[in-house]
Write an enzyme that holds these catalytic residues in place. Sequence first.
Site, PDB file in Angstrom:
ATOM      1  N   PRO A 223      49.206   7.312  72.663  1.00 28.78           N
ATOM      2  CA  PRO A 223      50.290   7.520  71.691  1.00 28.78           C
ATOM      3  C   PRO A 223      49.776   7.369  70.265  1.00 28.78           C
ATOM      4  O   PRO A 223      48.685   6.842  70.029  1.00 28.78           O
ATOM      5  CB  PRO A 223      51.305   6.413  72.051  1.00 28.78           C
ATOM      6  CG  PRO A 223      50.901   5.922  73.395  1.00 28.78           C
ATOM      7  CD  PRO A 223      49.436   6.146  73.519  1.00 28.78           C
ATOM      8  N   PRO A 224      50.556   7.817  69.296  1.00 27.55           N
ATOM      9  CA  PRO A 224      50.131   7.655  67.892  1.00 27.55           C
ATOM     10  C   PRO A 224      50.036   6.185  67.505  1.00 27.55           C
ATOM     11  O   PRO A 224      50.849   5.353  67.922  1.00 27.55           O
ATOM     12  CB  PRO A 224      51.241   8.363  67.101  1.00 27.55           C
ATOM     13  CG  PRO A 224      51.899   9.274  68.079  1.00 27.55           C
ATOM     14  CD  PRO A 224      51.793   8.609  69.412  1.00 27.55           C
ATOM     15  N   THR A 226      47.622   3.976  68.178  1.00 28.94           N
ATOM     16  CA  THR A 226      46.976   3.039  69.098  1.00 28.94           C
ATOM     17  C   THR A 226      45.494   2.846  68.807  1.00 28.94           C
ATOM     18  O   THR A 226      44.847   2.041  69.468  1.00 28.94           O
ATOM     19  CB  THR A 226      47.143   3.523  70.551  1.00 28.94           C
ATOM     20  OG1 THR A 226      46.702   4.886  70.656  1.00 28.94           O
ATOM     21  CG2 THR A 226      48.601   3.437  70.977  1.00 28.94           C
ATOM     22  N   GLY A 227      44.928   3.576  67.850  1.00 23.93           N
ATOM     23  CA  GLY A 227      43.551   3.312  67.432  1.00 23.93           C
ATOM     24  C   GLY A 227      42.524   4.299  67.916  1.00 23.93           C
ATOM     25  O   GLY A 227      41.343   3.950  68.012  1.00 23.93           O
ATOM     26  N   LYS A 228      42.911   5.548  68.188  1.00 25.84           N
ATOM     27  CA  LYS A 228      41.934   6.528  68.671  1.00 25.84           C
ATOM     28  C   LYS A 228      40.931   6.881  67.575  1.00 25.84           C
ATOM     29  O   LYS A 228      39.716   6.882  67.805  1.00 25.84           O
ATOM     30  CB  LYS A 228      42.676   7.785  69.146  1.00 25.84           C
ATOM     31  CG  LYS A 228      43.642   7.529  70.285  1.00 25.84           C
ATOM     32  CD  LYS A 228      44.302   8.809  70.754  1.00 25.84           C
ATOM     33  CE  LYS A 228      45.246   9.382  69.712  1.00 25.84           C
ATOM     34  NZ  LYS A 228      46.375   8.489  69.411  1.00 25.84           N
ATOM     35  N   THR A 229      41.416   7.180  66.387  1.00 28.98           N
ATOM     36  CA  THR A 229      40.507   7.500  65.282  1.00 28.98           C
ATOM     37  C   THR A 229      39.686   6.287  64.877  1.00 28.98           C
ATOM     38  O   THR A 229      38.513   6.409  64.518  1.00 28.98           O
ATOM     39  CB  THR A 229      41.312   8.029  64.087  1.00 28.98           C
ATOM     40  OG1 THR A 229      42.137   9.124  64.516  1.00 28.98           O
ATOM     41  CG2 THR A 229      40.397   8.508  62.986  1.00 28.98           C
ATOM     42  N   HIS A 444      82.124  -5.341  67.464  1.00 30.27           N
ATOM     43  CA  HIS A 444      81.249  -4.363  68.122  1.00 30.27           C
ATOM     44  C   HIS A 444      79.948  -5.029  68.555  1.00 30.27           C
ATOM     45  O   HIS A 444      79.520  -4.907  69.712  1.00 30.27           O
ATOM     46  CB  HIS A 444      80.971  -3.204  67.151  1.00 30.27           C
ATOM     47  CG  HIS A 444      80.135  -2.109  67.744  1.00 30.27           C
ATOM     48  ND1 HIS A 444      80.656  -0.889  68.113  1.00 30.27           N
ATOM     49  CD2 HIS A 444      78.803  -2.041  68.023  1.00 30.27           C
ATOM     50  CE1 HIS A 444      79.695  -0.126  68.610  1.00 30.27           C
ATOM     51  NE2 HIS A 444      78.549  -0.799  68.548  1.00 30.27           N
ATOM     52  N   GLU A 445      79.317  -5.766  67.633  1.00 31.32           N
ATOM     53  CA  GLU A 445      78.044  -6.409  67.972  1.00 31.32           C
ATOM     54  C   GLU A 445      78.250  -7.562  68.937  1.00 31.32           C
ATOM     55  O   GLU A 445      77.389  -7.834  69.786  1.00 31.32           O
ATOM     56  CB  GLU A 445      77.348  -6.892  66.699  1.00 31.32           C
ATOM     57  CG  GLU A 445      77.043  -5.802  65.696  1.00 31.32           C
ATOM     58  CD  GLU A 445      76.235  -4.676  66.301  1.00 31.32           C
ATOM     59  OE1 GLU A 445      75.424  -4.942  67.214  1.00 31.32           O
ATOM     60  OE2 GLU A 445      76.411  -3.521  65.887  1.00 31.32           O
ATOM     61  N   ASP A 522      75.137   4.801  70.533  1.00 33.91           N
ATOM     62  CA  ASP A 522      75.149   4.180  71.862  1.00 33.91           C
ATOM     63  C   ASP A 522      75.494   5.197  72.946  1.00 33.91           C
ATOM     64  O   ASP A 522      74.873   5.215  74.021  1.00 33.91           O
ATOM     65  CB  ASP A 522      76.162   3.034  71.898  1.00 33.91           C
ATOM     66  CG  ASP A 522      75.805   1.924  70.914  1.00 33.91           C
ATOM     67  OD1 ASP A 522      74.604   1.761  70.644  1.00 33.91           O
ATOM     68  OD2 ASP A 522      76.728   1.243  70.434  1.00 33.91           O
TER      69      ASP A 522
END
Length: 666
Positions: A223-224, A226-229, A444-445, A522
């Site tokens: 995923p974007p 995550t440290g590939k580059t 609501h919360e 929701d």
Amino acid sequence: MPGPTPPPNKNNNNNKKDLQWGKLSKTLSFWILILLIPVALLQLSGARNEPAPQIDYTQYREELARDNISKVTISAGKYMVGDFRQGVPIEGKQAKRFTTHLAAENSESEVAALSAKNVRITAEDARPSAMTWVIQFLPWLLIIGFYLFLFRQMQQGGAKAFSFGKSKAKLLTGDTPKVTFADVAGADEAKQELQEIIEFLKDPQKYTKLGGRLPKGCLLVGPPGTGKTLLARAVAGEAGRPFFSMSGSDFVEMFVGVGASRVRDLFEQGKAHAPCIIFIDEIDAVGRHRGAGLGGGHDEREQTLNQLLVEMDGFESNEGVILIAATNRPDVLDPALLRPGRFDRQIVVDAPDLRGREGILKVHVRNKPMADDVNITTLARGTPGMSGADLANMVNEAALLAVRRNHDKIFMADLEDAKDKVMLGAERKSMVMKDEERRLTAYHEAGHAICNIMIKGNDPLHKVTIVPRGRALGLAFTLPEDDRVSTTREQLKAVLVRMYGGRVAEEVVFGREQVTTGASSDIQKATGLARRYVSQWGLSDEIGPILVGDNEQDVFLGRDIQRHREVSERTAQLVDSEVKRVIDEAYQRATTVLTENLDLLHRVAAALLERETLTGEDVKAIARGETLPPRSELPPPLPPLSAKPIPVAEPRRNPGLLGGPEPSPA
């Protein structure tokens, strides 16, 4: 097997000499061009002057007798060029100059006649000087030199004129700041796989003696953020070999055929520096599935991909050239690109687990002054699902927040507030709500919170607030106890009940006619979850473990344009009825829970109206009938930075986040 490794010092010296000579030649070419331009302009301006018309000897004598000649130039006693005092009509034009031929034996008498008329006389040799030849041929030399300069620029490549087909890969040098594996945390398996490639480059005999060969390609998938580059930069810092880096979009240009030409040039550079590493970031820009859309085989991107496939594993071998690529869309890559022989290894760089997040946080806080109350383990436990980029952003936000609070160190409160800002969004305390809207938001919360603690299978409640954050007017936030890779049916049903808790609380307290549009987010999330519950995960007893309808694929992701409908009308109606049944059960269950705990709903809502924010432990204490302790001392208020509010970007939403009522549409 790769050939013998060339001496690194020799290659570096040659590269430095080439770079120095290239810079010197460009400087010399520039200054020579600057010096020649004025000379060329003078020559061209002189060439634009009209040539002197030729007259016969008789007319010359007549004008001399009239005293109409001011000056003459005699060349070798045979050729005369002169100027008239007044214009003379010659061939229908008023001429100021003239040329004529003289007899060599009459030169002395002509000089005497001219002197008698007070004509200025000059003489010159008939043989032209070297400077005259240079000035005459300078425009041609300039044109030829300019074309040679353009052709030389085309051969050198780079971002120069007409170098469209040259690769834009950047060769990392010793001046580039190095990133090592010590700067990378949370990806131990990926580091181990890449470390093996680095050792292969440093000591190939260790592996080739057992018949192993150098891997041709390595694909980093994840995923974007995550440290590939970052891993690729660490490989460049650890390998000690030439490292070329470029992006997948650098291959594509406005001209046809440029992408394939750049791929060829890239691998030619790689073979010249072998053994070396080539890194292509975001390879899905050129590696998408072929046959996509209407482009056919003449699509520019497909030509680039075909050339990349041939260079990686074609008729000619590229021994010693290792290709490392990174992408977060492996599902759209062409199968021919993913096969062994091209990408021998596919390394998954996923979101870090608890231990990985702890290591990443230690890397990011090691150069920052941290207070004694900072607990990295607690922070790592409270950030499930966050990537390395999210954690780096959180630590940076904590540092900025500590500066705004005039702290000399980063305290745990700064990190907690930064975590809430990254996960939930920035607080909008300046937003003014009416008392009735604030009361409705509190109920609501409170409905979300009570359904969360009363239904078994929900994640622990972390925080519930009615302070507007991001686009929501209030939030109920949960955090899992540990990292989770799968979800049970009980947990999914509990999540659906929790999602509808806010809408049901509004209906129970204020009545059906006073229900607002605030629960739209929701409802959207719950409907999507219920549809996947029925059609993809096979958890419906009526449908069974059947995938109803294939995953949706866009046309231009390398799939066919036409689709065959694999679901009958009866099955589609059955799916819709099952989705509605699952949602109705969750809605009815939330209604039962809140009706039975109506007194608790009023108490939690009242506490929210008083304190604005409650923790999960506070809500549990209210459910046990306990009195909440006094509020702890809050951090000092932040000084205003400007008179105008500062726009805040859309925050990252955690899967455990339940947005409260959103502002009603205008």
